[in-house]
Every structure is written in structure tokens, then in C-alpha cells.
Design a protein around this motif. Structure first.
Motif, PDB file in Angstrom:
ATOM      1  N   GLU A  51      45.332  29.375 -13.616  1.00  0.00           N
ATOM      2  CA  GLU A  51      44.566  27.958 -14.038  1.00  0.00           C
ATOM      3  C   GLU A  51      45.421  27.798 -15.117  1.00  0.00           C
ATOM      4  O   GLU A  51      46.427  28.996 -15.537  1.00  0.00           O
ATOM      5  CB  GLU A  51      42.913  28.576 -15.312  1.00  0.00           C
ATOM      6  CG  GLU A  51      41.760  28.881 -13.854  1.00  0.00           C
ATOM      7  CD  GLU A  51      41.946  26.722 -13.493  1.00  0.00           C
ATOM      8  OE1 GLU A  51      41.777  26.437 -14.256  1.00  0.00           O
ATOM      9  OE2 GLU A  51      41.341  27.370 -12.582  1.00  0.00           O
ATOM     10  N   ARG A  75      49.022  20.887 -21.110  1.00  0.00           N
ATOM     11  CA  ARG A  75      48.904  22.185 -20.112  1.00  0.00           C
ATOM     12  C   ARG A  75      49.836  22.912 -20.158  1.00  0.00           C
ATOM     13  O   ARG A  75      50.286  21.493 -19.072  1.00  0.00           O
ATOM     14  CB  ARG A  75      47.535  21.730 -19.601  1.00  0.00           C
ATOM     15  CG  ARG A  75      46.292  21.556 -19.730  1.00  0.00           C
ATOM     16  CD  ARG A  75      45.258  20.982 -19.780  1.00  0.00           C
ATOM     17  NE  ARG A  75      45.221  20.895 -18.390  1.00  0.00           N
ATOM     18  CZ  ARG A  75      43.874  22.314 -17.907  1.00  0.00           C
ATOM     19  NH1 ARG A  75      42.777  22.750 -18.991  1.00  0.00           N
ATOM     20  NH2 ARG A  75      43.887  22.596 -16.604  1.00  0.00           N
ATOM     21  N   SER A  77      52.032  26.157 -17.285  1.00  0.00           N
ATOM     22  CA  SER A  77      51.440  26.979 -16.607  1.00  0.00           C
ATOM     23  C   SER A  77      51.390  28.585 -17.450  1.00  0.00           C
ATOM     24  O   SER A  77      52.359  28.720 -18.864  1.00  0.00           O
ATOM     25  CB  SER A  77      52.395  27.404 -14.929  1.00  0.00           C
ATOM     26  OG  SER A  77      53.311  27.388 -15.196  1.00  0.00           O
TER      27      SER A  77
END
Length: 93
Positions: A51, A75, A77
Motif C-alpha cells: 500500500e 502518496r 511507495s
């Protein structure tokens, strides 16, 4: 000889005018509340099954030709977030 015209000020005429102006004006739409749609993942794509994490930038950063200002929430990794923290690009919370 001068002629003057009198304006009719009947209550019915005024009420009809108010109804017309109320219908002619568009209804005020309430502002849309921000949705909780997550921003797209920027930088390297996370591995399958991992996620992405959300980080807040503390410095200007350019990723893939797009500029992100300090305070931007992106956002990325988890691995890329770790690298950004190491280099001092993310805000400490």
C-alpha cells in the motif's frame, strides 16, 4: 401640453415581479464538500501488494516533471517515502 404617465403600484404587480425575479435567478448550489479520493501515487510505483503511504513535503520537490510545493500531500511507495525522509524532504509530524 405635457403628458405624464403614472406607474401602477398595485400589490399584485409587485408580487408578480418578485416571483419572476426569484425564478430568474439560479438557485445557489452549496459548495461541494471535498471528497476523500486519495491522490495518485507519484514517483516509483510500489511493489505488488504494498500500500502507498501519504507524506507531507517540507521542501519543494520535482517528480516526473511536476513540481510539488512545501506542504503538499502526496502518496508514494513506502520505500520512496523512506528515501524522502532520509534526504529531508518530508515534514516531521
Amino acid at each position: 401640453m405635457t403628458t405624464t404617465t403614472k406607474k401602477s403600484t398595485s400589490a399584485a404587480a409587485e408580487a408578480a415581479a418578485e416571483v419572476v425575479t426569484a425564478e430568474a435567478q439560479p438557485a445557489v448550489q452549496p459548495k461541494a464538500t471535498p471528497t476523500t479520493v486519495a491522490p495518485a501515487v507519484v514517483g516509483p510505483v510500489p511493489a505488488a501488494g504494498v500500500e502507498p503511504v501519504t507524506v507531507t513535503l517540507s521542501h519543494h520537490l520535482a517528480i516526473n516533471g511536476k513540481d510539488y510545493q512545501p506542504g503538499s500531500v502526496i502518496r508514494v511507495s513506502p520505500d520512496y517515502a523512506r528515501r524522502l525522509r532520509t534526504q529531508g524532504y518530508t515534514a516531521r509530524t
